[in-house]
Motif scaffolding. Structure first.
Motif, PDB file in Angstrom:
ATOM      1  N   PRO A 116       0.824  -1.221   0.000  1.00  0.00           N
ATOM      2  CA  PRO A 116       0.000   0.000   0.000  1.00  0.00           C
ATOM      3  C   PRO A 116       0.858   1.271   0.000  1.00  0.00           C
ATOM      4  O   PRO A 116       0.532   2.246  -0.678  1.00  0.00           O
ATOM      5  N   ALA A 117       1.964   1.258   0.716  1.00  0.00           N
ATOM      6  CA  ALA A 117       2.845   2.430   0.742  1.00  0.00           C
ATOM      7  C   ALA A 117       3.493   2.650  -0.613  1.00  0.00           C
ATOM      8  O   ALA A 117       3.747   3.791  -1.002  1.00  0.00           O
ATOM      9  N   LEU A 118       3.762   1.588  -1.335  1.00  0.00           N
ATOM     10  CA  LEU A 118       4.381   1.719  -2.651  1.00  0.00           C
ATOM     11  C   LEU A 118       3.555   2.615  -3.560  1.00  0.00           C
ATOM     12  O   LEU A 118       4.096   3.458  -4.272  1.00  0.00           O
ATOM     13  N   PHE A 119       2.252   2.438  -3.544  1.00  0.00           N
ATOM     14  CA  PHE A 119       1.392   3.256  -4.402  1.00  0.00           C
ATOM     15  C   PHE A 119       1.498   4.730  -4.013  1.00  0.00           C
ATOM     16  O   PHE A 119       1.541   5.597  -4.882  1.00  0.00           O
ATOM     17  N   ALA A 120       1.553   5.020  -2.726  1.00  0.00           N
ATOM     18  CA  ALA A 120       1.719   6.412  -2.279  1.00  0.00           C
ATOM     19  C   ALA A 120       3.079   6.933  -2.722  1.00  0.00           C
ATOM     20  O   ALA A 120       3.184   8.048  -3.247  1.00  0.00           O
ATOM     21  N   TRP A 121       4.131   6.149  -2.514  1.00  0.00           N
ATOM     22  CA  TRP A 121       5.483   6.576  -2.886  1.00  0.00           C
ATOM     23  C   TRP A 121       5.569   6.854  -4.383  1.00  0.00           C
ATOM     24  O   TRP A 121       6.185   7.830  -4.812  1.00  0.00           O
ATOM     25  N   LEU A 122       4.966   5.987  -5.193  1.00  0.00           N
ATOM     26  CA  LEU A 122       4.995   6.197  -6.640  1.00  0.00           C
ATOM     27  C   LEU A 122       4.254   7.462  -7.039  1.00  0.00           C
ATOM     28  O   LEU A 122       4.540   8.060  -8.066  1.00  0.00           O
ATOM     29  N   ASP A 123       3.305   7.876  -6.228  1.00  0.00           N
ATOM     30  CA  ASP A 123       2.599   9.142  -6.446  1.00  0.00           C
ATOM     31  C   ASP A 123       3.370  10.326  -5.866  1.00  0.00           C
ATOM     32  O   ASP A 123       2.897  11.453  -5.905  1.00  0.00           O
ATOM     33  N   GLY A 124       4.547  10.051  -5.269  1.00  0.00           N
ATOM     34  CA  GLY A 124       5.343  11.120  -4.680  1.00  0.00           C
ATOM     35  C   GLY A 124       4.859  11.559  -3.315  1.00  0.00           C
ATOM     36  O   GLY A 124       5.233  12.625  -2.835  1.00  0.00           O
ATOM     37  N   LYS A 125       4.027  10.736  -2.667  1.00  0.00           N
ATOM     38  CA  LYS A 125       3.472  11.073  -1.354  1.00  0.00           C
ATOM     39  C   LYS A 125       4.146  10.237  -0.274  1.00  0.00           C
ATOM     40  O   LYS A 125       4.340   9.034  -0.450  1.00  0.00           O
ATOM     41  N   PRO A 126       4.493  10.855   0.844  1.00  0.00           N
ATOM     42  CA  PRO A 126       5.091  10.073   1.925  1.00  0.00           C
ATOM     43  C   PRO A 126       4.069   9.099   2.515  1.00  0.00           C
ATOM     44  O   PRO A 126       2.868   9.380   2.529  1.00  0.00           O
ATOM     45  N   ALA A 127       4.553   7.974   2.954  1.00  0.00           N
ATOM     46  CA  ALA A 127       3.706   6.986   3.637  1.00  0.00           C
ATOM     47  C   ALA A 127       4.556   6.363   4.731  1.00  0.00           C
ATOM     48  O   ALA A 127       5.658   5.891   4.466  1.00  0.00           O
ATOM     49  N   GLU A 128       4.055   6.399   5.943  1.00  0.00           N
ATOM     50  CA  GLU A 128       4.774   5.850   7.083  1.00  0.00           C
ATOM     51  C   GLU A 128       4.597   4.334   7.132  1.00  0.00           C
ATOM     52  O   GLU A 128       3.476   3.833   7.104  1.00  0.00           O
ATOM     53  N   VAL A 129       5.727   3.629   7.179  1.00  0.00           N
ATOM     54  CA  VAL A 129       5.726   2.177   7.325  1.00  0.00           C
ATOM     55  C   VAL A 129       6.802   1.845   8.351  1.00  0.00           C
ATOM     56  O   VAL A 129       7.970   2.174   8.127  1.00  0.00           O
ATOM     57  N   PRO A 130       6.429   1.218   9.467  1.00  0.00           N
ATOM     58  CA  PRO A 130       7.430   0.892  10.488  1.00  0.00           C
ATOM     59  C   PRO A 130       8.599   0.103   9.899  1.00  0.00           C
ATOM     60  O   PRO A 130       8.405  -0.875   9.192  1.00  0.00           O
ATOM     61  N   GLY A 131       9.806   0.597  10.170  1.00  0.00           N
ATOM     62  CA  GLY A 131      11.023  -0.055   9.697  1.00  0.00           C
ATOM     63  C   GLY A 131      11.493   0.376   8.321  1.00  0.00           C
ATOM     64  O   GLY A 131      12.619   0.106   7.943  1.00  0.00           O
ATOM     65  N   TRP A 132      10.650   1.043   7.550  1.00  0.00           N
ATOM     66  CA  TRP A 132      10.989   1.456   6.179  1.00  0.00           C
ATOM     67  C   TRP A 132      11.165   2.971   6.103  1.00  0.00           C
ATOM     68  O   TRP A 132      10.436   3.714   6.742  1.00  0.00           O
ATOM     69  N   GLN A 133      12.094   3.380   5.259  1.00  0.00           N
ATOM     70  CA  GLN A 133      12.278   4.795   4.949  1.00  0.00           C
ATOM     71  C   GLN A 133      12.378   4.925   3.437  1.00  0.00           C
ATOM     72  O   GLN A 133      13.204   4.249   2.807  1.00  0.00           O
ATOM     73  N   ALA A 134      11.553   5.762   2.854  1.00  0.00           N
ATOM     74  CA  ALA A 134      11.573   5.992   1.410  1.00  0.00           C
ATOM     75  C   ALA A 134      12.151   7.371   1.130  1.00  0.00           C
ATOM     76  O   ALA A 134      11.762   8.348   1.758  1.00  0.00           O
ATOM     77  N   ASP A 135      13.079   7.430   0.200  1.00  0.00           N
ATOM     78  CA  ASP A 135      13.667   8.691  -0.245  1.00  0.00           C
ATOM     79  C   ASP A 135      12.906   9.142  -1.486  1.00  0.00           C
ATOM     80  O   ASP A 135      13.078   8.561  -2.565  1.00  0.00           O
ATOM     81  N   LEU A 136      12.073  10.151  -1.340  1.00  0.00           N
ATOM     82  CA  LEU A 136      11.268  10.662  -2.447  1.00  0.00           C
ATOM     83  C   LEU A 136      11.897  11.888  -3.116  1.00  0.00           C
ATOM     84  O   LEU A 136      11.268  12.507  -3.969  1.00  0.00           O
ATOM     85  N   SER A 137      13.135  12.209  -2.763  1.00  0.00           N
ATOM     86  CA  SER A 137      13.764  13.433  -3.260  1.00  0.00           C
ATOM     87  C   SER A 137      13.971  13.438  -4.771  1.00  0.00           C
ATOM     88  O   SER A 137      14.075  14.509  -5.368  1.00  0.00           O
ATOM     89  N   ARG A 138      14.003  12.268  -5.409  1.00  0.00           N
ATOM     90  CA  ARG A 138      14.222  12.214  -6.864  1.00  0.00           C
ATOM     91  C   ARG A 138      13.003  11.654  -7.595  1.00  0.00           C
ATOM     92  O   ARG A 138      13.112  11.205  -8.735  1.00  0.00           O
ATOM     93  N   ILE A 139      11.864  11.707  -6.946  1.00  0.00           N
ATOM     94  CA  ILE A 139      10.661  11.153  -7.544  1.00  0.00           C
ATOM     95  C   ILE A 139      10.307  11.857  -8.849  1.00  0.00           C
ATOM     96  O   ILE A 139       9.817  11.236  -9.790  1.00  0.00           O
ATOM     97  N   ALA A 140      10.556  13.153  -8.939  1.00  0.00           N
ATOM     98  CA  ALA A 140      10.264  13.900 -10.166  1.00  0.00           C
ATOM     99  C   ALA A 140      11.127  13.426 -11.330  1.00  0.00           C
ATOM    100  O   ALA A 140      10.760  13.593 -12.488  1.00  0.00           O
ATOM    101  N   ASP A 141      12.285  12.809 -11.011  1.00  0.00           N
ATOM    102  CA  ASP A 141      13.160  12.238 -12.034  1.00  0.00           C
ATOM    103  C   ASP A 141      12.825  10.773 -12.301  1.00  0.00           C
ATOM    104  O   ASP A 141      13.538  10.104 -13.035  1.00  0.00           O
TER     105      ASP A 141
END
Length: 164
Positions: A116-141
């Motif tokens: 479920p968080a993957l879909f948010a991340w792919l949309d460039g939106k943060p999603a909190e998942v215990p133990g995971w950290q997503a770097d969205l800084s290059r999502i526009a690229d």
């Protein structure tokens, strides 16, 4: 399907979901569902470190969708499908059913993956998942990296989306 193959396939899916490089969603597919494609890589550190990379296509939403994984030559490696109350993994000429996408990823990788968080991340939106950290800084690229620090084993997912 062997447990080892199932783990590799699920690791691929995790790599897709967690290290996804994301742009705003591509145009919806013919059925009107969100759609992304590109390359993903997953590395899992542990007693037996594993890494995997593949092309992918992801359609749908957290509650119902499909993830297809492809070899560099375009051959289908695996297809994952999920909907409420069911999940299915088709790979190596075999089909396995699970009660949920979490159960499928748990068996394949040893841990439930945060699709479920993957879909948010792919949309460039943060999603909190215990133990995971997503770097969205290059999502526009079209690039996303997600790392899991706990529970062990640690994992890193990298995604590069195909540019339109």
């Amino acid at each position: 399907m062997s447990a080892r193959l199932a783990r590799r396939v699920l690791l691929l899916a995790v790599a897709l979901g967690l290290s996804a490089c994301a742009l705003p969603p591509r145009a919806p597919d013919a059925a009107g569902q969100p759609y992304w494609n590109g390359r993903l890589g997953l590395q899992v550190d542990g007693d037996k470190p594993q890494s995997f990379s593949a092309g992918f296509e992801l359609r749908g939403a957290p509650h119902a969708g499909e993830l297809s994984l492809y070899s560099p030559l375009g051959a289908t490696l695996a297809q994952l499908r999920w909907a409420p109350g069911m999940a299915e993994l088709q790979a190596d000429g075999q089909r396995r059913q699970y009660p949920s996408i979490e159960a499928l990823t748990q068996e394949a990788t040893g841990t439930a993956l945060p699709l479920p968080a993957l879909f948010a991340w792919l949309d460039g939106k943060p999603a909190e998942v215990p133990g995971w950290q997503a770097d969205l800084s290059r999502i526009a690229d079209g690039r996303l990296v997600a790392r899991r620090s706990e529970p062990l084993p640690t994992a890193e997912l990298r995604i590069v989306l195909q540019q339109p």
